[in-house]
Design a protein around this motif. Sequence first.
Motif, PDB file in Angstrom:
ATOM      1  N   SER A   1      -7.579  -8.493  -2.044  1.00 19.03           N
ATOM      2  CA  SER A   1      -8.404  -7.331  -1.737  1.00 19.03           C
ATOM      3  C   SER A   1      -7.913  -6.644  -0.460  1.00 19.03           C
ATOM      4  CB  SER A   1      -9.867  -7.745  -1.576  1.00 19.03           C
ATOM      5  OG  SER A   1     -10.050  -8.495  -0.385  1.00 19.03           O
ATOM      6  N   ALA A   2      -8.364  -5.421  -0.241  1.00 11.96           N
ATOM      7  CA  ALA A   2      -7.899  -4.623   0.894  1.00 11.96           C
ATOM      8  C   ALA A   2      -8.213  -5.308   2.230  1.00 11.96           C
ATOM      9  CB  ALA A   2      -8.536  -3.246   0.851  1.00 11.96           C
ATOM     10  N   ILE A   3      -7.267  -5.234   3.146  1.00 11.60           N
ATOM     11  CA  ILE A   3      -7.482  -5.688   4.516  1.00 11.60           C
ATOM     12  C   ILE A   3      -8.334  -4.638   5.223  1.00 11.60           C
ATOM     13  CG2 ILE A   3      -6.379  -6.334   6.680  1.00 11.60           C
ATOM     14  CD1 ILE A   3      -5.745  -8.245   4.410  1.00 11.60           C
ATOM     15  N   ARG A   4      -9.490  -5.040   5.714  1.00 13.85           N
ATOM     16  CA  ARG A   4     -10.382  -4.095   6.403  1.00 13.85           C
ATOM     17  C   ARG A   4      -9.932  -3.844   7.828  1.00 13.85           C
ATOM     18  NH1 ARG A   4     -13.057  -1.657   2.282  1.00 13.85           N
ATOM     19  NH2 ARG A   4     -13.999  -3.189   0.886  1.00 13.85           N
ATOM     20  N   SER A   5      -9.424  -4.891   8.482  1.00 14.74           N
ATOM     21  CA  SER A   5      -8.934  -4.753   9.857  1.00 14.74           C
ATOM     22  C   SER A   5      -7.972  -5.894  10.135  1.00 14.74           C
ATOM     23  CB  SER A   5     -10.088  -4.783  10.863  1.00 14.74           C
ATOM     24  OG  SER A   5     -10.750  -6.041  10.845  1.00 14.74           O
ATOM     25  N   GLY A   6      -7.064  -5.660  11.087  1.00 15.17           N
ATOM     26  CA  GLY A   6      -6.168  -6.711  11.527  1.00 15.17           C
ATOM     27  C   GLY A   6      -4.953  -6.881  10.639  1.00 15.17           C
ATOM     28  N   GLU A   7      -4.445  -8.113  10.612  1.00 14.01           N
ATOM     29  CA  GLU A   7      -3.195  -8.414   9.913  1.00 14.01           C
ATOM     30  C   GLU A   7      -3.294  -9.801   9.278  1.00 14.01           C
ATOM     31  OE1 GLU A   7       0.888  -6.966  11.375  1.00 14.01           O
ATOM     32  OE2 GLU A   7       0.803  -9.043  12.096  1.00 14.01           O
ATOM     33  N   ARG A   8      -2.755  -9.936   8.079  1.00 15.46           N
ATOM     34  CA  ARG A   8      -2.805 -11.201   7.349  1.00 15.46           C
ATOM     35  C   ARG A   8      -1.421 -11.522   6.804  1.00 15.46           C
ATOM     36  NH1 ARG A   8      -3.337 -12.871   1.971  1.00 15.46           N
ATOM     37  NH2 ARG A   8      -4.910 -14.450   1.440  1.00 15.46           N
ATOM     38  N   HIS A   9      -0.912 -12.716   7.107  1.00 15.22           N
ATOM     39  CA  HIS A   9       0.353 -13.199   6.570  1.00 15.22           C
ATOM     40  C   HIS A   9       0.073 -14.334   5.584  1.00 15.22           C
ATOM     41  CE1 HIS A   9       1.634 -11.300  10.352  1.00 15.22           C
ATOM     42  NE2 HIS A   9       2.839 -11.203   9.831  1.00 15.22           N
ATOM     43  N   THR A  10       0.854 -14.381   4.541  1.00 12.85           N
ATOM     44  CA  THR A  10       0.696 -15.408   3.520  1.00 12.85           C
ATOM     45  C   THR A  10       2.055 -16.022   3.205  1.00 12.85           C
ATOM     46  OG1 THR A  10      -1.128 -14.167   2.515  1.00 12.85           O
ATOM     47  CG2 THR A  10      -0.122 -15.893   1.180  1.00 12.85           C
ATOM     48  N   LEU A  11       2.076 -17.339   3.051  1.00 13.89           N
ATOM     49  CA  LEU A  11       3.248 -18.030   2.532  1.00 13.89           C
ATOM     50  C   LEU A  11       2.984 -18.365   1.068  1.00 13.89           C
ATOM     51  CD1 LEU A  11       5.963 -19.568   2.808  1.00 13.89           C
ATOM     52  CD2 LEU A  11       4.615 -21.561   3.541  1.00 13.89           C
ATOM     53  N   ALA A  12       3.877 -17.932   0.182  1.00 10.57           N
ATOM     54  CA  ALA A  12       3.751 -18.224  -1.247  1.00 10.57           C
ATOM     55  C   ALA A  12       4.814 -19.239  -1.647  1.00 10.57           C
ATOM     56  CB  ALA A  12       3.904 -16.947  -2.070  1.00 10.57           C
ATOM     57  N   LEU A  13       4.360 -20.378  -2.177  1.00 11.07           N
ATOM     58  CA  LEU A  13       5.243 -21.436  -2.655  1.00 11.07           C
ATOM     59  C   LEU A  13       5.380 -21.304  -4.160  1.00 11.07           C
ATOM     60  CD1 LEU A  13       3.781 -24.382  -0.533  1.00 11.07           C
ATOM     61  CD2 LEU A  13       5.719 -22.894   0.020  1.00 11.07           C
ATOM     62  N   VAL A  14       6.575 -20.933  -4.587  1.00  9.73           N
ATOM     63  CA  VAL A  14       6.854 -20.646  -6.001  1.00  9.73           C
ATOM     64  C   VAL A  14       7.720 -21.786  -6.533  1.00  9.73           C
ATOM     65  CG1 VAL A  14       7.846 -18.985  -7.611  1.00  9.73           C
ATOM     66  CG2 VAL A  14       6.722 -18.187  -5.509  1.00  9.73           C
ATOM     67  N   PHE A  15       7.396 -22.306  -7.711  1.00  9.42           N
ATOM     68  CA  PHE A  15       8.020 -23.526  -8.209  1.00  9.42           C
ATOM     69  C   PHE A  15       9.050 -23.267  -9.304  1.00  9.42           C
ATOM     70  CE2 PHE A  15       4.146 -24.577  -6.093  1.00  9.42           C
ATOM     71  CZ  PHE A  15       4.486 -25.674  -5.336  1.00  9.42           C
ATOM     72  N   HIS A  16       9.866 -22.241  -9.082  1.00 11.85           N
ATOM     73  CA  HIS A  16      11.037 -21.981  -9.914  1.00 11.85           C
ATOM     74  C   HIS A  16      11.957 -21.073  -9.114  1.00 11.85           C
ATOM     75  CE1 HIS A  16       8.464 -18.440 -10.840  1.00 11.85           C
ATOM     76  NE2 HIS A  16       9.620 -17.798 -10.848  1.00 11.85           N
TER      77      HIS A  16
ATOM     78  N   ARG B   1      -5.728  -1.825   5.470  1.00 19.79           N
ATOM     79  CA  ARG B   1      -5.742  -1.061   4.224  1.00 19.79           C
ATOM     80  C   ARG B   1      -4.694  -1.529   3.212  1.00 19.79           C
ATOM     81  NH1 ARG B   1      -6.947   5.251   6.048  1.00 19.79           N
ATOM     82  NH2 ARG B   1      -8.864   4.791   7.225  1.00 19.79           N
ATOM     83  N   ASP B   2      -3.920  -2.527   3.538  1.00 17.84           N
ATOM     84  CA  ASP B   2      -2.977  -3.062   2.558  1.00 17.84           C
ATOM     85  C   ASP B   2      -3.713  -3.925   1.540  1.00 17.84           C
ATOM     86  OD1 ASP B   2      -0.850  -1.813   3.781  1.00 17.84           O
ATOM     87  OD2 ASP B   2      -0.106  -3.624   4.793  1.00 17.84           O
ATOM     88  N   TRP B   3      -3.129  -4.071   0.354  1.00 18.57           N
ATOM     89  CA  TRP B   3      -3.736  -4.852  -0.719  1.00 18.57           C
ATOM     90  C   TRP B   3      -2.655  -5.198  -1.738  1.00 18.57           C
ATOM     91  CZ3 TRP B   3      -3.900  -2.349  -5.640  1.00 18.57           C
ATOM     92  CH2 TRP B   3      -3.545  -0.995  -5.615  1.00 18.57           C
TER      93      TRP B   3
END
Length: 242
Positions: free
Chosen positions: A224-239, A144-146
């Motif tokens: 969008s909303a996570i329907r089930s489970g878990e999702r990790h993201t790495l964000a590469l920011v260029f500043h 349910r996270d988004w």
Amino acid sequence: MSTTEATGQKADRWHRRVESGDWEAITTEVNEYGGALLPQLLTFEETAEIRELYEQDGLFRSTVDMGRHRFGEGQYRYLNAPYPEPVERLKQALYPRLLPIARDWWTKLRRPAPWPDSLDEWLQMCHDAGQTKSTAILLRYRERDWNALHRDLVFPLQVVINLNKPGVDHTGGEFLLLEQRPRAQSRGTSTLLPHGHGYLFTTRDRPVKSARGWSAAPIRHGVSAIRSGERHTLALVFHDAA
């Protein structure tokens, strides 16, 4: 840097992965839609290692609760610098590919393009302007996270990498772009990022042809909303940030 060091850097696995992409096609897609899928930048083993960093408090300078700030639901953490090797080396390998796109966009929009040829030079400019805070991010989404649609500033391009297997570790969690087109209805795109692959997108707007040349089409991004489970993201920011 010596010639030998420069040659070795360009030949390392991080550069090989970045260069494995069809950058002509990637550039065409990001010019058209504001986002484009990149090749696999991290192995499955590397994504697992980076996911495991999330619980190591000493590696992060701050943690943000998205619900508290009305950014959506979920949590993200800013990594301290110096970064883990995959984060630093991928940023260094990607910057030369993103730079021509950013410069072309800003030229079309008649904006000054302040970015030098190397990432180190650009980060030094950030530091000289008082922007010294590290910006690489690990995000964690649970059921349910988004992430609310939003725009970022400073460097106009960013790369995110999905650290989980869609359909196995999580369902939902598509990456969203919403473009506000001049004198037209908004256009949305949704991309389910494959495990370990990068996604390049604009953090604020892209140039679109208009009757008077080029106009800026604002683009917001989110998840969008996570329907089930878990999702990790790495964000590469260029500043770096103030």
